[in-house]
Design an enzyme around this catalytic site. Structure first.
Site, PDB file in Angstrom:
ATOM      1  N   GLU A   1      27.064  47.634  40.214  1.00 47.49           N
ATOM      2  CA  GLU A   1      27.305  48.702  41.187  1.00 47.49           C
ATOM      3  C   GLU A   1      27.043  50.054  40.524  1.00 47.49           C
ATOM      4  OE1 GLU A   1      30.544  49.769  44.609  1.00 47.49           O
ATOM      5  OE2 GLU A   1      31.348  49.213  42.648  1.00 47.49           O
TER       6      GLU A   1
ATOM      7  N   CYS B   1      31.040  51.948  48.839  1.00 44.07           N
ATOM      8  CA  CYS B   1      31.154  50.554  48.383  1.00 44.07           C
ATOM      9  C   CYS B   1      30.192  49.628  49.115  1.00 44.07           C
ATOM     10  CB  CYS B   1      32.587  50.055  48.576  1.00 44.07           C
ATOM     11  SG  CYS B   1      33.813  50.940  47.599  1.00 44.07           S
TER      12      CYS B   1
ATOM     13  N   LYS C   1      49.255  57.252  46.435  1.00 48.99           N
ATOM     14  CA  LYS C   1      48.758  57.879  45.220  1.00 48.99           C
ATOM     15  C   LYS C   1      47.243  58.063  45.375  1.00 48.99           C
ATOM     16  CE  LYS C   1      46.956  57.567  41.656  1.00 48.99           C
ATOM     17  NZ  LYS C   1      45.749  58.323  41.121  1.00 48.99           N
TER      18      LYS C   1
END
Length: 483
Positions: free
Chosen positions: A386, A286, A177
């Site tokens: 973040e 990330c 997905k």
């Protein structure tokens, strides 16, 4: 490939099909804001059909000789390489990554990863253990069955292969997905799997909403493992769901990585590495070293060099090979990044590069000027949260103890690094930095043979390396009476 057209289907049970509901959604080119393609939107019924087809395909896959499976994966890798330019352009148009990164980094990583795991297929072994009395005891590693894979939009090509390759190598089928914001390359990779001759249903690709297709995949009783890359908040939800079903989940989540530069480092080298690592992919990475910790003797010089590079950076059309920084993925991402810039200014940090002006009136596309903050303290939001955009926070330190305390002052643990000419110091920091990926005098080096893992709120498990033999299989212990 159909994914190169303006109308994209599900890749389901060996066919390109419409969603069972007939629903579709648009994916947008972030450089222009224009609709790029209409994409079939998978439903829970589509997920159910994909899982069932995956089990049938996995049984067929497992009956093949390991060498035959390896050859098919090598053929798959060859097709990815053959269509590399098309896949690179598709990714760049779908999520904004500069074309030179899509072509020069992502495509080679995909090919190398598929080839590595093709070779690993014939290296999966059990073990014989000392057994008491008249018994023989041995173990075998067996496939899990169907892997549910959910990938992010920031590395849609690489992350899809990082989940497809180990799943197939260990004898599993995969239902992928992809992120709704960047579904085109994963759909193309599903098509290429069929072209390579992989059994129908072995690789199913179902674009759609996380709240519908994603949830259905996580909760489906026929899925034996979830491999997820994405935000920490969603990862925690998936981890809880997997725990409730007593299945395993590999979770690669967020990060707030620190790069520590000591005074014996070359300021020019540090600035060059930080610029490339922080601002590649628009900072939507990330492991971006979004916290640069610099020892006082070289603090001012490093800042000056980084700011010079940032101010000279080419921001613009990602299809231009000279572009260094493309657009953010959508308007919401740009709004979020800008909210952090305004928060940093409000908290008293100095905006040494970039702009605090509202970028929403800029048109077309979702571009954002890269930013550098100085005079940052550890408790500021820009140093703790973040941002997922081209915003660097620079913090000074004095001495090793202060550097370690600052570097580990985060809930995350995905990446960290140290620049120093002192070998002993480098090894001490490699031991004490609390992150799954440590780089010394470098940043971002990867290899499919080496695990890529996170600690703490950056998740757990790995999509790479021999650790995947354990992560994507189950171990069976067999006892044989000898008399």
């Amino acid at each position: 490939m159909e994914a190169l057209t303006d109308k994209v289907s599900l890749v389901l049970d060996g066919e390109l099909v419409e969603a069972s509901t007939g629903a579709r959604f648009d994916t947008v080119n972030p450089a222009t804001g224009a609709v790029l393609a209409s994409v079939a939107e998978a439903s829970a019924d589509d997920v159910d059909r994909a899982v069932r087809s995956g089990h049938a395909a996995a049984r067929k896959w497992q009956r093949m000789r390991p060498s035959q499976r390896a050859r098919l994966m090598v053929r798959y890798a060859a097709l990815v390489e053959q269509h590399g330019d098309e896949l690179a352009l598709l990714q760049t148009r779908d999520m904004g990554k500069p074309i030179r990164e899509s072509q020069g980094i992502d495509v080679p990583v995909m090919v190398e990863t598929l080839e590595y795991f093709a070779g690993l297929i014939t290296k999966i072994e059990g073990r014989t253990t000392p057994a008491p009395g008249r018994f023989l005891n041995y173990t075998v590693r067996e496939p899990i069955g169907v892997i549910g894979a959910i990938t992010p939009w920031n590395f849609p090509a690489v992350q899809a292969i990082w989940k497809i390759a180990p799943s197939l190598a260990m004898g599993n089928a995969v239902v992928l997905k992809p992120a709704q914001l960047a579904p085109l390359v994963p759909a193309a990779l599903g098509e290429l799997a069929l072209e390579a001759g992989l059994p129908a249903g072995l690789v199913n690709v179902l674009p759609g909403r996380g709240s519908v297709a994603g949830n259905a995949l996580v909760e489906h009783p026929g899925v034996g493992k979830i491999s997820f890359t994405g935000s920490t908040d969603v990862g925690r939800q998936i981890g809880r769901s997997a725990s409730d079903r007593l299945i395993t989940a590999s979770l690669e989540l967020g990060g707030k990585s620190a790069l520590v530069a000591f005074g014996d480092s070359s300021p020019a080298v540090v600035a060059s590495v930080v610029f490339q690592a922080m601002y590649s992919n628009q900072g939507e990475t990330c492991t971006a070293p979004s916290r640069l910790l610099v020892e006082r003797p070289i603090y001012d010089e490093v800042i000056a060099l980084v700011v010079e590079k940032v101010e000279a950076a080419r921001v613009g059309n990602p299809e231009d090979r000279e572009t260094e920084i493309g657009p953010l993925v959508d308007a919401a991402a740009r709004t979020s990044v800008h909210s952090y810039v305004t928060a940093g200014v409000a908290e008293g940090a100095t905006l040494a590069a970039g702009s605090a002006a509202d970028p929403s009136s800029a048109a077309p596309g979702f571009f954002y000027q890269p930013a550098v903050f100085t005079d940052v303290t550890a408790g500021m939001r820009i140093a703790q949260e973040e941002i997922f955009g081209p915003v660097l926070s620079v913090l000074p330190f004095e001495g090793e103890d202060a550097a370690i305390a600052l570097a580990n002052d985060t809930i995350y643990g995905l990446g960290a690094g140290v620049f120093t000419r002192d070998v002993g110091r480098a090894l001490r920091f490699a031991q004490t930095l609390d992150a799954g990926n440590i780089w010394v005098n470098s940043w971002g080096v990867l290899n499919p043979a080496s695990p890529y893992s996170g600690f703490r709120f950056s998740g757990h498990g790995s999509d790479l390396g021999q650790a995947t033999i354990d992560a994507f299989t189950k171990e069976k212990s067999v006892w044989v009476r000898l008399d």
